[in-house]
Design a protein around this motif. Sequence first.
Motif, PDB file in Angstrom:
ATOM      1  N   ARG A   1       0.724  -1.210   0.103  1.00  0.00           N
ATOM      2  CA  ARG A   1      -0.046  -0.028   0.041  1.00  0.00           C
ATOM      3  C   ARG A   1       0.667   1.320   0.170  1.00  0.00           C
ATOM      4  O   ARG A   1       1.950   1.273   0.774  1.00  0.00           O
ATOM      5  CB  ARG A   1      -0.922   0.110   1.231  1.00  0.00           C
ATOM      6  CG  ARG A   1      -2.214  -0.747   1.290  1.00  0.00           C
ATOM      7  CD  ARG A   1      -2.776  -0.802   2.822  1.00  0.00           C
ATOM      8  NE  ARG A   1      -3.628  -1.802   2.821  1.00  0.00           N
ATOM      9  CZ  ARG A   1      -4.781  -1.652   2.397  1.00  0.00           C
ATOM     10  NH1 ARG A   1      -5.320  -0.338   1.995  1.00  0.00           N
ATOM     11  NH2 ARG A   1      -5.658  -2.482   2.497  1.00  0.00           N
ATOM     12  N   PRO A   2       0.327   2.436  -0.716  1.00  0.00           N
ATOM     13  CA  PRO A   2       1.014   3.668  -0.518  1.00  0.00           C
ATOM     14  C   PRO A   2       0.857   4.069   0.962  1.00  0.00           C
ATOM     15  O   PRO A   2      -0.132   3.691   1.539  1.00  0.00           O
ATOM     16  CB  PRO A   2       0.611   4.492  -1.609  1.00  0.00           C
ATOM     17  CG  PRO A   2      -0.870   3.873  -1.764  1.00  0.00           C
ATOM     18  CD  PRO A   2      -0.527   2.296  -1.599  1.00  0.00           C
ATOM     19  N   SER A   3       1.721   5.104   1.198  1.00  0.00           N
ATOM     20  CA  SER A   3       1.475   5.660   2.765  1.00  0.00           C
ATOM     21  C   SER A   3       0.591   7.024   2.393  1.00  0.00           C
ATOM     22  O   SER A   3       0.938   7.822   1.799  1.00  0.00           O
ATOM     23  CB  SER A   3       2.917   6.039   3.174  1.00  0.00           C
ATOM     24  OG  SER A   3       2.848   7.084   4.002  1.00  0.00           O
ATOM     25  N   ALA A   4      -0.385   6.980   3.201  1.00  0.00           N
ATOM     26  CA  ALA A   4      -1.331   8.217   2.951  1.00  0.00           C
ATOM     27  C   ALA A   4      -0.601   9.276   3.504  1.00  0.00           C
ATOM     28  O   ALA A   4      -0.951  10.414   2.896  1.00  0.00           O
ATOM     29  CB  ALA A   4      -2.544   7.888   3.881  1.00  0.00           C
ATOM     30  N   ALA A   5       0.140   9.497   4.497  1.00  0.00           N
ATOM     31  CA  ALA A   5       0.729  10.614   4.821  1.00  0.00           C
ATOM     32  C   ALA A   5       1.889  10.879   3.845  1.00  0.00           C
ATOM     33  O   ALA A   5       2.115  12.184   4.026  1.00  0.00           O
ATOM     34  CB  ALA A   5       1.321  10.159   6.285  1.00  0.00           C
ATOM     35  N   GLU A   6       2.264  10.070   2.995  1.00  0.00           N
ATOM     36  CA  GLU A   6       3.254  10.624   2.040  1.00  0.00           C
ATOM     37  C   GLU A   6       2.485  10.542   0.511  1.00  0.00           C
ATOM     38  O   GLU A   6       3.548  10.724  -0.467  1.00  0.00           O
ATOM     39  CB  GLU A   6       4.270   9.674   1.942  1.00  0.00           C
ATOM     40  CG  GLU A   6       5.265   9.747   3.218  1.00  0.00           C
ATOM     41  CD  GLU A   6       6.228   8.555   3.306  1.00  0.00           C
ATOM     42  OE1 GLU A   6       7.373   8.728   2.673  1.00  0.00           O
ATOM     43  OE2 GLU A   6       5.908   7.587   4.090  1.00  0.00           O
ATOM     44  N   SER A   7       1.283  11.041   0.588  1.00  0.00           N
ATOM     45  CA  SER A   7       0.576  11.027  -0.873  1.00  0.00           C
ATOM     46  C   SER A   7       1.267  12.007  -1.892  1.00  0.00           C
ATOM     47  O   SER A   7       1.168  11.975  -2.948  1.00  0.00           O
ATOM     48  CB  SER A   7      -0.842  10.969  -0.692  1.00  0.00           C
ATOM     49  OG  SER A   7      -1.346  11.963  -0.287  1.00  0.00           O
ATOM     50  N   PHE A   8       1.840  13.059  -1.180  1.00  0.00           N
ATOM     51  CA  PHE A   8       2.187  14.312  -1.947  1.00  0.00           C
ATOM     52  C   PHE A   8       3.679  14.094  -2.586  1.00  0.00           C
ATOM     53  O   PHE A   8       4.156  14.579  -3.686  1.00  0.00           O
ATOM     54  CB  PHE A   8       2.223  15.685  -1.226  1.00  0.00           C
ATOM     55  CG  PHE A   8       2.644  16.835  -1.925  1.00  0.00           C
ATOM     56  CD1 PHE A   8       2.060  17.026  -3.215  1.00  0.00           C
ATOM     57  CD2 PHE A   8       3.722  17.734  -1.603  1.00  0.00           C
ATOM     58  CE1 PHE A   8       2.269  18.285  -3.946  1.00  0.00           C
ATOM     59  CE2 PHE A   8       3.926  18.709  -2.128  1.00  0.00           C
ATOM     60  CZ  PHE A   8       3.256  19.079  -3.250  1.00  0.00           C
ATOM     61  N   ASP A   9       4.499  13.068  -1.820  1.00  0.00           N
ATOM     62  CA  ASP A   9       5.810  12.712  -2.218  1.00  0.00           C
ATOM     63  C   ASP A   9       5.752  11.868  -3.585  1.00  0.00           C
ATOM     64  O   ASP A   9       4.713  11.104  -3.697  1.00  0.00           O
ATOM     65  CB  ASP A   9       6.338  11.807  -1.143  1.00  0.00           C
ATOM     66  CG  ASP A   9       7.770  11.436  -1.631  1.00  0.00           C
ATOM     67  OD1 ASP A   9       8.719  12.385  -1.064  1.00  0.00           O
ATOM     68  OD2 ASP A   9       8.083  10.558  -2.181  1.00  0.00           O
TER      69      ASP A   9
ATOM     70  N   ARG B   1      -4.160  12.066  -5.090  1.00  0.00           N
ATOM     71  CA  ARG B   1      -2.965  12.767  -4.457  1.00  0.00           C
ATOM     72  C   ARG B   1      -3.097  14.175  -4.729  1.00  0.00           C
ATOM     73  O   ARG B   1      -2.118  14.810  -3.999  1.00  0.00           O
ATOM     74  CB  ARG B   1      -1.786  12.072  -5.353  1.00  0.00           C
ATOM     75  CG  ARG B   1      -1.823  10.646  -4.908  1.00  0.00           C
ATOM     76  CD  ARG B   1      -0.774   9.835  -5.856  1.00  0.00           C
ATOM     77  NE  ARG B   1       0.518  10.117  -5.332  1.00  0.00           N
ATOM     78  CZ  ARG B   1       1.613  10.245  -5.943  1.00  0.00           C
ATOM     79  NH1 ARG B   1       1.572  10.374  -7.147  1.00  0.00           N
ATOM     80  NH2 ARG B   1       2.772  10.366  -5.143  1.00  0.00           N
ATOM     81  N   SER B   2      -4.140  14.786  -5.437  1.00  0.00           N
ATOM     82  CA  SER B   2      -3.977  16.216  -5.603  1.00  0.00           C
ATOM     83  C   SER B   2      -5.339  16.841  -5.216  1.00  0.00           C
ATOM     84  O   SER B   2      -5.347  17.886  -5.675  1.00  0.00           O
ATOM     85  CB  SER B   2      -3.482  16.546  -7.069  1.00  0.00           C
ATOM     86  OG  SER B   2      -4.462  16.041  -7.829  1.00  0.00           O
ATOM     87  N   HIS B   3      -6.344  16.346  -4.631  1.00  0.00           N
ATOM     88  CA  HIS B   3      -7.212  16.935  -4.198  1.00  0.00           C
ATOM     89  C   HIS B   3      -7.291  17.770  -3.238  1.00  0.00           C
ATOM     90  O   HIS B   3      -7.106  18.952  -3.394  1.00  0.00           O
ATOM     91  CB  HIS B   3      -8.473  15.564  -4.332  1.00  0.00           C
ATOM     92  CG  HIS B   3      -8.338  14.844  -3.164  1.00  0.00           C
ATOM     93  ND1 HIS B   3      -7.288  14.235  -2.539  1.00  0.00           N
ATOM     94  CD2 HIS B   3      -9.594  14.356  -2.189  1.00  0.00           C
ATOM     95  CE1 HIS B   3      -7.247  13.726  -1.619  1.00  0.00           C
ATOM     96  NE2 HIS B   3      -8.956  13.575  -1.174  1.00  0.00           N
TER      97      HIS B   3
ATOM     98  N   MET C   1      -1.577  23.574   2.237  1.00  0.00           N
ATOM     99  CA  MET C   1      -0.498  24.345   1.906  1.00  0.00           C
ATOM    100  C   MET C   1      -0.673  25.686   1.522  1.00  0.00           C
ATOM    101  O   MET C   1       0.132  26.503   1.222  1.00  0.00           O
ATOM    102  CB  MET C   1       0.450  23.621   0.724  1.00  0.00           C
ATOM    103  CG  MET C   1       0.713  22.318   1.416  1.00  0.00           C
ATOM    104  SD  MET C   1       1.606  21.412   0.207  1.00  0.00           S
ATOM    105  CE  MET C   1       1.364  19.593   0.623  1.00  0.00           C
ATOM    106  N   ALA C   2      -2.108  26.148   1.328  1.00  0.00           N
ATOM    107  CA  ALA C   2      -2.456  27.339   0.827  1.00  0.00           C
ATOM    108  C   ALA C   2      -3.212  28.011   1.948  1.00  0.00           C
ATOM    109  O   ALA C   2      -3.612  29.481   1.568  1.00  0.00           O
ATOM    110  CB  ALA C   2      -3.227  27.342  -0.440  1.00  0.00           C
ATOM    111  N   ALA C   3      -3.459  27.576   2.720  1.00  0.00           N
ATOM    112  CA  ALA C   3      -4.324  28.209   4.120  1.00  0.00           C
ATOM    113  C   ALA C   3      -3.404  29.087   4.823  1.00  0.00           C
ATOM    114  O   ALA C   3      -2.236  28.872   5.093  1.00  0.00           O
ATOM    115  CB  ALA C   3      -4.869  27.013   5.006  1.00  0.00           C
ATOM    116  N   VAL C   4      -4.008  30.358   5.076  1.00  0.00           N
ATOM    117  CA  VAL C   4      -3.166  31.264   5.721  1.00  0.00           C
ATOM    118  C   VAL C   4      -3.163  31.125   7.370  1.00  0.00           C
ATOM    119  O   VAL C   4      -4.209  30.736   8.164  1.00  0.00           O
ATOM    120  CB  VAL C   4      -3.948  32.622   5.665  1.00  0.00           C
ATOM    121  CG1 VAL C   4      -3.297  33.670   6.351  1.00  0.00           C
ATOM    122  CG2 VAL C   4      -3.708  33.021   4.055  1.00  0.00           C
TER     123      VAL C   4
END
Length: 640
Positions: free
Chosen positions: A48-56, A382-384, A390-393
């Motif tokens: 399985r992929p790692s949910a925590a590293e889905s951006f990697d 992975r991109s939803h 990362m864009a939240a202030v």
Amino acid sequence: MHLDPEPLAITASDAEILEALADIDTPPLLAAVATLTGDLSLLRDDLRPSAAESFDPTAGISPEQAATARQLATDALARYRDSGCVAAAPPSAPSVRTMLEFLAGTPVADDYIELMTEELAIDGVDRRAPEWNHATVAPDRDFRVAIIGAGMSGIATAHRLAQAGVPYVILEKNADVGGTWLENQYPGCRVDVPNHFYSYSFAQTSEWPQYFSTQGVLLEYFRACAEEFDICPHVQFETEVVDATWSDAEQVWNITVRRADGTTDTVVAHVLVSAVGQLNRPKMPDIPGVDRFAGEAFHSARWDATVDLAGKRVAIIGTGASAAQFIPAVAEIADELRVFQRTPPWLLETPNYHDDLPVGTRWLLDHVPSFAHWDRVWIFWRSHEVLVPMAAVDESWESTQSVSMMNDLVRQMFTEYYRVQFPDAELFDKVLPHYPPFSKRFVRDNGIWARTFTRDNVELDVGKIGEITERGVKMADGTEHEFDVLIFGTGFQASSFLTPMTVHGAGGKDLHATWDGEARAYLGLTIPEFPNLFLMYGPNTNIVINGSIIYFSELEARYIVESVRMLLEHGVDSMAVRAEVHDEYNRRVDAANARMAWGAASVNTWYKNANGRITQNWPFSLLEFWQRTRHPDPKDYVLR
Ligand code: NAP
């Protein structure tokens, strides 16, 4: 281009299969092979992929795990080949859940499972198709919808209406379908969302030649969809809508159109759908003398292919998403190119941006076409929502270059790419942005930006333009540059929704006077006192960093078709959103946008109107748009 082609029979040897799979992402690979063979044991916990590293890029999968997964997939495909290439029956709903949770690397909430199952459309079932029909709901009721625009949104809505048996007409100002992909024919034009995701869920294909297709391929796709869904006979081409006026007495829209020969005509419809897009009216810059240049001049969305740039001195104003694509192409042709940059773009490293699909991927898609479906949800997952935080202030974060610690980490990561790409300190200073990443659309880059600006015939000018003269561009400091050709990559009149047409609602109310420069709508779709009017890609439905606009269009199309159903089932003539529902929704949108990088940063963007309000962007999750647009709530509307 074929929609959902049949798999070719596998004749390759085991070694050839393994070689073809060498670079394939293993989570969607295993899901696709499990779909083809029916063997869910391939979806092993240890792979399985790692949910925590889905951006990697690796999604947390080690090279050893990837090798094991590819061998498993190869063995399963070899067994499938040896037993005569008989595909398994489509997976059941519980199997699809198992596969989706394998892909996500984590248990997934029911709503997401339903949403991703719609996106996946693995069993050929189009789950967003209307489950009703005009002929059964209101057979005797004369009802007709007019859609303005035969681009991506208009085609989606037309298809849905046809599925529900609702008559429609499309009024299209151009001579062909395709919208933005027809109009933007500048060299280098291509999509910046991978095609397995930038395509309709109900019209998927494994035949994209590249990960990110060029304009011509996309136009071919939308033409193929229009043909498949028999849309063209319903389109009135070269027909521009100049006015739409609601008749309180008749409860219909009277739509004034101008034909190619200049004559005007009236089209009558019970429902009016605007599918005109946000980015189709070119914007010329507010630079003094903008019309004065005596040489050839044109905007990127009206590219003049008759102008030969070879041997010419060319100027380009703008370095946004469009210009970033045609600047490298012009640099290769022009004798001299000077690019005037006001704000540098953030580059997103994308090594395969211009590449053809590798031979192995092509083989996989030909023999296991469901890989395209699984790759679609893999990209989606992975991109939803993962990018949104990362864009939240963070209000306690004190910087003008980032909006939070997480955003600053992105800035550092992106900056590192610039350091590698631009070793020359002077050029590095010119190209590096000083505003927070994700406050405007990034530009995908495979190294071409640096290659372009290190060419001998290209100059990047970051000085302030004073005026445009007969001969060229005069800078604020008095320096004048002479050119033969001037190209404007200066974007679109995005805040001027539904212009230049005029729209009058109940009681003759003028839409643009009502908006007074502040375009707003409920869910981007409906406006108080404008009955039976629906906007697609309307106010606050653009996304800056995540998702695909096609996702929004499909959900808007469903909402519109379900609204038609509500009108027919309730036996009412019209629906207009309640002002308090619309206003409360808009307050929430404004507050949420102010907490995002694109709302907080002071950088120039087309997302803001003249008053600085974000009129374009959706600040919430993709899931929320799906939840809120599944069907209209009658309580939100005044039904007459
Ligand atoms: P844009 O992002 O609005 O870029 C306009 C460019 O012109 C900016 O660099 C802007 O500088 C510059 N500019 C405008 N007025 C100027 C002036 N008076 N003086 C100097 N420079 C001036 O427009 P776009 O590039 O056409 O892109 C619009 C959107 O279309 C994108 O954000 C994207 O959503 C979409 N798009 C997508 C793709 C794709 O999928 N591949 C391709 C193209 C476009 P400032 O930044 O300083 O304002």
